[in-house]
Design an enzyme around this catalytic site. Structure first.
Site, PDB file in Angstrom:
ATOM      1  N   GLN A 111       0.881  -1.233   0.025  1.00 45.79           N
ATOM      2  CA  GLN A 111       0.055   0.121   0.089  1.00 45.79           C
ATOM      3  C   GLN A 111       1.115   1.115   0.048  1.00 45.79           C
ATOM      4  O   GLN A 111       1.252   1.723  -0.963  1.00 45.79           O
ATOM      5  CB  GLN A 111      -1.146   0.034   1.104  1.00 45.79           C
ATOM      6  CG  GLN A 111      -2.038  -1.040   0.862  1.00 45.79           C
ATOM      7  CD  GLN A 111      -3.187  -0.833   1.896  1.00 45.79           C
ATOM      8  OE1 GLN A 111      -3.343  -0.127   2.690  1.00 45.79           O
ATOM      9  NE2 GLN A 111      -3.876  -2.129   2.258  1.00 45.79           N
ATOM     10  N   GLY A 261      26.582  -9.543  17.093  1.00 47.89           N
ATOM     11  CA  GLY A 261      25.539  -9.305  16.302  1.00 47.89           C
ATOM     12  C   GLY A 261      25.190  -7.790  16.504  1.00 47.89           C
ATOM     13  O   GLY A 261      24.474  -7.361  15.738  1.00 47.89           O
ATOM     14  N   HIS A 352      23.637 -12.734  24.217  1.00 52.81           N
ATOM     15  CA  HIS A 352      22.522 -12.889  24.994  1.00 52.81           C
ATOM     16  C   HIS A 352      22.496 -13.146  26.626  1.00 52.81           C
ATOM     17  O   HIS A 352      22.047 -12.582  27.211  1.00 52.81           O
ATOM     18  CB  HIS A 352      21.544 -13.926  24.249  1.00 52.81           C
ATOM     19  CG  HIS A 352      20.079 -13.915  24.900  1.00 52.81           C
ATOM     20  ND1 HIS A 352      19.038 -13.077  24.600  1.00 52.81           N
ATOM     21  CD2 HIS A 352      19.491 -14.543  26.037  1.00 52.81           C
ATOM     22  CE1 HIS A 352      17.913 -13.400  25.148  1.00 52.81           C
ATOM     23  NE2 HIS A 352      18.174 -14.057  26.150  1.00 52.81           N
ATOM     24  N   LEU A1262     -13.477   4.256   1.697  1.00 54.88           N
ATOM     25  CA  LEU A1262     -13.463   3.086   2.766  1.00 54.88           C
ATOM     26  C   LEU A1262     -12.085   3.231   3.491  1.00 54.88           C
ATOM     27  O   LEU A1262     -11.955   2.577   4.154  1.00 54.88           O
ATOM     28  CB  LEU A1262     -13.222   1.788   2.058  1.00 54.88           C
ATOM     29  CG  LEU A1262     -14.713   1.428   1.174  1.00 54.88           C
ATOM     30  CD1 LEU A1262     -14.393   0.254   0.346  1.00 54.88           C
ATOM     31  CD2 LEU A1262     -15.810   1.023   2.188  1.00 54.88           C
ATOM     32  N   GLU A1264     -11.317   4.938   6.483  1.00 59.21           N
ATOM     33  CA  GLU A1264     -11.524   4.788   7.502  1.00 59.21           C
ATOM     34  C   GLU A1264     -12.238   3.974   8.377  1.00 59.21           C
ATOM     35  O   GLU A1264     -12.262   3.503   9.516  1.00 59.21           O
ATOM     36  CB  GLU A1264     -11.781   6.199   8.045  1.00 59.21           C
ATOM     37  CG  GLU A1264     -10.973   7.441   7.728  1.00 59.21           C
ATOM     38  CD  GLU A1264     -11.360   9.033   8.090  1.00 59.21           C
ATOM     39  OE1 GLU A1264     -10.971   9.500   8.928  1.00 59.21           O
ATOM     40  OE2 GLU A1264     -12.451   9.245   7.450  1.00 59.21           O
TER      41      GLU A1264
END
Length: 1332
Positions: A111, A261, A352, A1262, A1264
């Site tokens: 879109q 990383g 981590h 269309l 909203e």
């Protein structure tokens, strides 16, 4: 392919070595080599817009690996020996497009398009590794990519075309790609079979992909291993390639972080300003990247990525007996939801563990598993247990500065040993846990007496917390309910959280602590029963649901629509699912956004300094240090803008910069202009502002009411006689509901580039905005120029949703002032955190209602009060509450109604327009009232909704006539399509059989009025040129924000001029071609501009009729040349004056709207009563769209709006400190729906085409309306929670506020665990956040 710098290959041009070293920590340096397809969305790895593919060759195993990674986090110096593939590298319109690019575009998976390159690269990388992936692999690959526009369904459609499933299975199980048509002979409707044709897609041929650069392969095979050192002005990057060199570097620089990383160090440097003069980054050291599976344990190298660990654990689980793999299964379960795939590909196991973040998902499990850390330094080896002492960084148990974590030893589970992990987050995947836990128990052979017990929690302290004392006291106890009760109380006493704990949600966290313990108790009990049925007590059937995962399944969807017969040529595009005009360019990265525009010669960069106090007097501003920094050109303050520092926004003037007093955090104080973005941002941090706090500090609506702090007198709408009606009703109830705000979270942040032309004071403004005319006006005012000297240009916008209007104008005006002052182009691009801090969002609401109703559910009297939190300045707050008032009744006829509304002035950034513009809040208040009335009457909510619904021809509260025939049709079709009655019975049966899981089902109607309230606001213009070769150029006043308005405009021209779409081009929107444009919003952009385009085309056709009639078989080239020869103009303007519209607030009457969009949605959810997690099982949507101009675009708008509404009502939650500071400033803290959140089943049906003479080809806007249908999720959760409460004997009124987050769901499902947690007395502590 050319060398980026020695050892890195990237398609494109070369960097200079100096540029690389100055910008060590970001692959977003792709910009200077014009590879702008990779988008910069958040800078923290949270949105996936910057995804690229990293490929490496391993000379030891002779294998090439590919993985997706976030460019915004990848240190360039870590890429030695790697090949980097960006979106430009896999295909383009200039060469050939890749099947992934083609399918995501033609399946209507774009879109606004800003997220699309990241989506494409995630899918592409997966296909390089798995040419025929499973659906699980596809959804996992996209788990780290966010999209705000599409709702994800069409993206999944595109992905599924690559899946390894037979065609029969594909259609039988998933049905996604077919459109189910209702053939109505009497209407003679033509049938469109699909939204796209799969048969036309390019085949995926793995043999045609880019090869790994041979020079890198040769280099990896032959180049000697030696440490690489990159030195810059401020930082040194050391990349050892052997373990010995790594230990030497760590010994020499003991304080330097070891980066693998960059997923921890990178964000800290970016967001917290942490600086490391030396960074050590091991590269390809085998001793850090190994696995060793001994007879009793698994040893994993600390350098393994989390993705590699995930794969290894999966293999180990398959090859070992189940009893030995319980720890590995628990770890694997957490790894499946930990972050997105890009982060897992980059983050290392050792990083981590050593980072020891408070919400680490793996550390609580590893801490209970008797794991051992193998450390190494120049002084020798050492082992330390991964226990609470290590996690708390106790000196005796921590790594020494010169030590490296080499590997982690994880023991196999033993027989009669059970391990589990639990987590709960705001979103089920790619979200940091609110609380997580690891638990282990060992019984010894054949008994249920506890021999060993370990329990750890994350998210409840500064690091992982181990409940050692509680576990010690439980040793020797049998595994029964008495033990559970004692354990819960012991753990709550040991794992304590103060009421003011960072992160808030204190009672929720306390509840999760014991809820997880209960889940573990049941899980172990169930396994014991299976292992020894005679000795172990059975688990009650209805308790088993506590151990089951929420409903899951492959995504399935159906779409249903009908296409009217074409009245024009067979190739008439109106009503056809034409692909988005920019779809292919979105997918190839060739679509240009504001920040993609090439750097202008001598361009400067602007960065804002914003207020850090919510209500304060500015005592002083010290600019000296900032101005002394290299590259800083100027700092613009209010002093420079004297005389032009304010502009009237709607009815209230607003200052551009503040240097005397600030009224919210994030208010613009001054602007730093520098030679580069980095220099501007560094200088902005050095501006010293001294404040003196002022009183009162007003943050909440309740505080505004207390201080009578409002922008305008109340707005009021009244119909009938409310007071008299209250006298005759059977019952009266009063209630209220709070609705939280919402962030726009458009993928492209606020962006602008201002270029002085150097002649006649002309200036060009390239900006991502919905309102070019406003930009032109405010810039002209600030520069004291006539508007004809200022031109605003908008090619496309990467999402807006109402958030790129007035604040955008203020920032553009300041940027233009700087550009004009220095005679140089100035660029300003906000970081995601800045954008969220400055721009505001949807208004939080407080709705109060008093309803008078009869025993049958008819509401005869309704008295309501709406309060919105407008923030520090008016912006569009008054318009928002007005529209909320005019739409508040939704689909219902209340014969006696009174509603009053106020916009509250508070010390927050001014809230503004956001998709729906007041209706999502106002409508939810009304639906909550309906739901409470139903509960009071003992009726099903859908019965009360139906009895109060508009009945065909009727009148609204403002006396506008309405025909609700299509509303009733939508409602009935939704009830039928969803099999509501059958599924309601199934839900009730499920709830009666499951105590800890509940399902809910709700159906909600929709009446969304479309119109702008005035004729002037609806006027539009267009300009159409026909050139002598027969091609057409069209421009209009609408902005392309992803909704496909440009695509629809070309469809209009194609129909009106009866020419192929390929003949027509649209360049963008500019005040230079179409002046005095209105704002693009309100669902009417295509309506209004389409009528203007149609008018221009009809003008041209009328002129050309004599030419065409003389040569009816001619081409447009023939007709254009003939017209030119006869001096007939081939250019025409089109104009539409606007729909008739008026509204008088004095009388409360008017005709503000042109038409109504009707719809209905039914949603089914499942909730976990112990954690508050929920899953959308199925949603059915029926919409009345009139005659759709483009069903693919219209369905995309419905789906995207629904998912955005689902986020509004369930997971999107803004957090503010008691001092008014926004905490949620990026995707790591603020969660929009991800691919894991969409309904497992989604069915959308459009009513048959209906005619309306006034709109563009009888179509309806269309953009909203669909957002409100997301509240069907809210009420489905409400239904599920209500079922849980009733089973627990709680029959009182159920008050739930929006958003219905896991916290609110869990705390509403009251049980013995919510009752046993300690409660803090209000006023005894300062909370971390204030409820807004």
């Amino acid at each position: 392919l050319k060398s980026l710098f020695p050892g890195v290959v990237l398609q494109g041009q070369s960097y200079s070595r100096k540029r690389i070293l100055e910008n060590t920590l970001s692959l977003t340096m792709l910009f200077p080599v014009r590879l702008t397809g990779t988008k910069y969305g958040c800078g923290t790895g949270g949105c996936g817009a910057c995804t690229v593919m990293i490929s490496r060759y391993n000379p030891t195993i002779k294998r090439i690996s590919h993985h997706a990674a976030n460019a915004c986090l990848i240190p360039i110096c870590s890429l030695y020996g790697a090949a980097v593939t960006t979106i430009e590298g896999i295909g383009s319109t200039k060469t050939r497009i890749h099947p992934v690019q083609e399918r995501i575009a033609k399946c209507h998976g774009t879109q606004c398009g800003f997220c699309t390159p990241g989506m494409v690269m995630s899918i592409y990388t997966l296909l390089r590794n798995h040419p025929e992936p499973s659906l699980e692999q596809l959804t996992d690959a996209l788990g780290g990519n966010l999209c705000r526009c599409t709702g994800y369904r069409p993206i999944i459609d595109a992905c599924k075309t690559f899946c390894k499933v037979s065609r029969k299975e594909y259609f039988f199980f998933f049905k996604d790609l077919i459109i189910l048509e209702r053939v109505r002979e009497r209407e003679r409707l033509s049938i469109s079979l699909k939204l796209f044709s799969e048969e036309e897609f390019l085949p995926l041929d793995p043999t045609q992909e880019l090869i790994f650069p041979p020079e890198l392969m040769i280099m990896a095979e032959k180049q000697p291993q030696r440490t690489r050192i990159f030195g810059g002005d401020r930082m040194t990057w050391i990349s050892p390639t052997t373990l010995t060199a790594l230990l030497e570097a760590k010994f020499k620089y003991p304080q330097a972080p070891v980066v693998m990383g960059n997923t921890s160090v990178g964000p800290e440097m970016k967001l917290k300003g942490v600086f490391h003069p030396v960074i050590i980054s091991p590269d390809g050291i085998e001793e850090l990247n190994f696995l060793f599976n001994e007879g009793y344990c698994l040893t994993l190298g600390a350098g393994l990525s989390l993705t590699q660990v995930k794969y290894i654990l999966g293999e180990v689980i398959q090859n070992l007996p189940e009893e030995k793999t319980r720890m590995y299964r628990a770890l694997l379960k957490h790894l499946r939801t930990l972050a997105g795939s890009q982060i897992r590909n980059m983050a290392s196991l050792g990083g981590h563990i050593v980072s020891r973040h408070l919400d680490s998902d793996l550390n609580p499990l590893l801490a209970v598993g008797n794991c051992t850390l193998n450390l190494l330094s120049k002084k020798g080896k050492r082992q330390v247990p991964l226990n609470e002492e290590f996690l708390r960084r106790c000196p005796s148990a921590d790594l020494k500065p010169e030590e490296i974590l080499i590997s982690v030893k994880i023991p196999h589970s033993r027989k009669w040993e059970f391990v589990s992990g639990f987590r709960q987050a705001q979103r089920q995947q790619n979200a940091l846990a609110v609380v997580n836990s690891g638990m282990r128990v060992f019984f010894g052979e054949g008994g249920d007496i506890i021999r060993e017990l370990s329990i750890s929690y994350g998210g409840v302290g500064p690091t992982t917390v181990c409940a050692k004392n509680s576990c010690r006291k439980l040793i020797g106890r049998p595994w029964n309910e008495e033990m559970l009760d004692v354990a819960c109380r012991l753990v709550l006493d040991e794992v304590t959280l103060p009421g003011s704990a960072p992160g808030g949600r204190v009672e929720f966290k306390r509840t999760l602590i014991v809820s997880f313990l209960f889940k573990f108790y049941l899980e172990v009990l169930q396994i014991l029963k299976r292992m020894d049925p005679v000795r172990s007590p059975g688990l009650a059937d209805k308790y088993e649901s506590a151990l089951e995962d929420l409903h899951s399944g492959h995504h399935c969807s159906t779409l249903k629509y009908e296409v009217s017969d074409s009245k024009n040529l067979p190739q008439d595009p109106i009503g056809q699912p034409i692909m988005h005009l920019s779809g292919i360019k979105h997918a190839t990265g060739e679509a240009i956004y504001c920040d993609d525009m090439p750097t202008v010669d001598r361009e400067l960069f602007l960065s804002f300094v914003t207020s850090s106090r919510a209500h304060a007097k500015i005592v002083s501003i010290d600019l000296s240090e900032a101005l002394s920094l290299p590259g800083v050109v100027d700092i613009v303050t209010e002093e420079h803008l004297r005389g032009v520092n304010s502009f009237c926004i709607l009815s209230e003037p607003e200052k551009l910069l503040r240097t005397e007093e600030v009224s919210c955090v994030g208010q613009l104080v001054c602007a730093v202009i520098a030679e580069s973005e980095v220099q501007a941002k560094q200088a902005a941090k050095r501006v010293k502002v001294v404040y003196q706090d002022l009183q009162p500090l007003i943050l909440t609506i309740e505080e505004a009411i207390q201080h009578n702090s409002f922008f305008e007198p109340e707005r009021k709408l009244e119909y009938g006689n409310v007071d008299e009606a209250f006298k005759v009703v059977d019952h009266i109830l009063e209630g209220e509901i709070h609705i939280g705000g919402q962030e726009h979270f458009y993928m492209e942040t606020q962006s602008m580039l201002v270029v002085p032309k150097g002649e006649d004071q002309e200036i060009d403004v390239y900006v991502s905005t919905q309102f070019p005319k406003y930009i032109q006006d405010i810039v002209a005012s600030t520069l004291k120029l006539p508007a004809n000297k200022v031109m605003c240009h908008v090619k496309r916008v990467g999402g807006a949703f109402g958030g790129k209007t007035y604040k955008t104008g203020i920032m553009a005006a300041i940027t233009a002032f700087a550009a004009n002052k220095h005679g140089r182009a100035v660029r300003c691009i906000l970081e995601r955190g800045e954008d969220m801090l400055i721009t505001g969002g949807r208004h939080p609401y407080l709705g109060k209602y008093k309803a008078g109703f009869m025993n049958d559910g008819r509401i005869l009297a309704l008295d309501m009060q709406h309060y919105s939190n407008g923030g520090a300045s008016l912006d569009e707050s008054l318009l928002v509450i007005e529209m909320g008032l005019l739409k508040m009744e939704n689909a219902y006829k209340f014969p006696n109604l009174r509603c009053r509304a106020w916009a509250c002035r508070t010390n927050f950034p001014s809230n503004t327009a956001l998709r729906g513009f007041g209706f999502p809040q106002a409508g939810l208040i009304t639906e909550s009232c309906i739901t409470e009335v139903a509960a009071r009457c003992g009726l099903a909510p859908e019965k009360v909704r139906m009895i109060n619904m508009y009945k065909e021809i009727d009148q609204t509260p403002y006396k506008q006539e309405i025909n609700a025939k299509n509303l009733i049709q939508c409602w009935k079709e939704c009830m039928d399509m969803s099999s509501y009655s059958l599924r309601k019975a199934a839900v009730e049966k499920f709830n009666s059989e499951n105590y800890w899981k509940k399902k809910g089902l709700a159906v909600v109607p929709l009446k969304f009025p479309v119109g702008l309230g005035s004729v002037a606001a609806g006027q539009a213009a267009a300009l159409v040129h026909i050139y002598l070769d027969g091609s057409v150029l069209v421009t209009h006043g609408g902005i392309e924000m992803g909704q496909g308005v440009h695509t629809k405009m070309i469809q209009v021209v194609s129909r009106e001029l009866r020419m192929p779409i390929s003949n027509i081009h649209l360049r963008g929107t500019s005040t230079e071609t179409v002046p005095n444009t209105n704002i693009s919003g309100g669902s009417v952009v295509a309506d209004l501009n389409g009528l203007a385009v149609k008018d221009a085309c009809q003008t041209l056709l009328k002129r050309l009729e004599p030419i065409i009639s003389k040569n009816p078989q001619g081409t447009w080239k023939d007709w254009a040349q003939a017209a030119f020869d006869e001096s007939i103009s081939l250019s025409a303007t089109g104009y539409f004056r606007g729909y008739e519209s008026n509204m008088s607030w004095e009388t409360g009457e008017g005709h503000p709207f042109e038409y109504f969009v009707y719809g209905a949605a039914c949603s089914e959810v499942e909730i976990d009563c112990l954690t508050g997690a929920h899953k959308n099982i199925r949603t059915d949507v029926v919409m009345d769209v009139g005659c759709s101009i483009n069903p693919a675009l219209d369905i995309g708008q419905i789906e995207g709006a629904f998912i955005q509404g689902m986020g509004l009502y369930t997971i999107e939650e803004l957090h503010y400190s008691p001092q008014g500071v926004l905490y949620t400033r990026g995707p790591n803290q603020y969660k929009i729906p991800a691919i894991c959140d969409i309904p497992t089943e989604l069915h959308i049906s459009l009513l048959p085409p209906s005619q309306s003479s006034n709109t563009l080809y009888s179509s309806k806007g269309l953009g909203e309306s669909g957002i409100f249908l997301g509240c069907s999720m809210f009420f489905a959760i409400h239904d599920a929670v209500n079922a849980a409460r009733q089973e627990r004997g709680l029959f009182g009124p159920l008050k739930l506020n929006s958003p219905l987050t896991p916290e609110k769901i869990r705390m509403a499902c009251e049980d013995k665990f919510t009752k046993m947690i300690p409660k803090d007395k209000p006023g005894s502590y300062v909370p971390w956040n204030v409820p807004i």
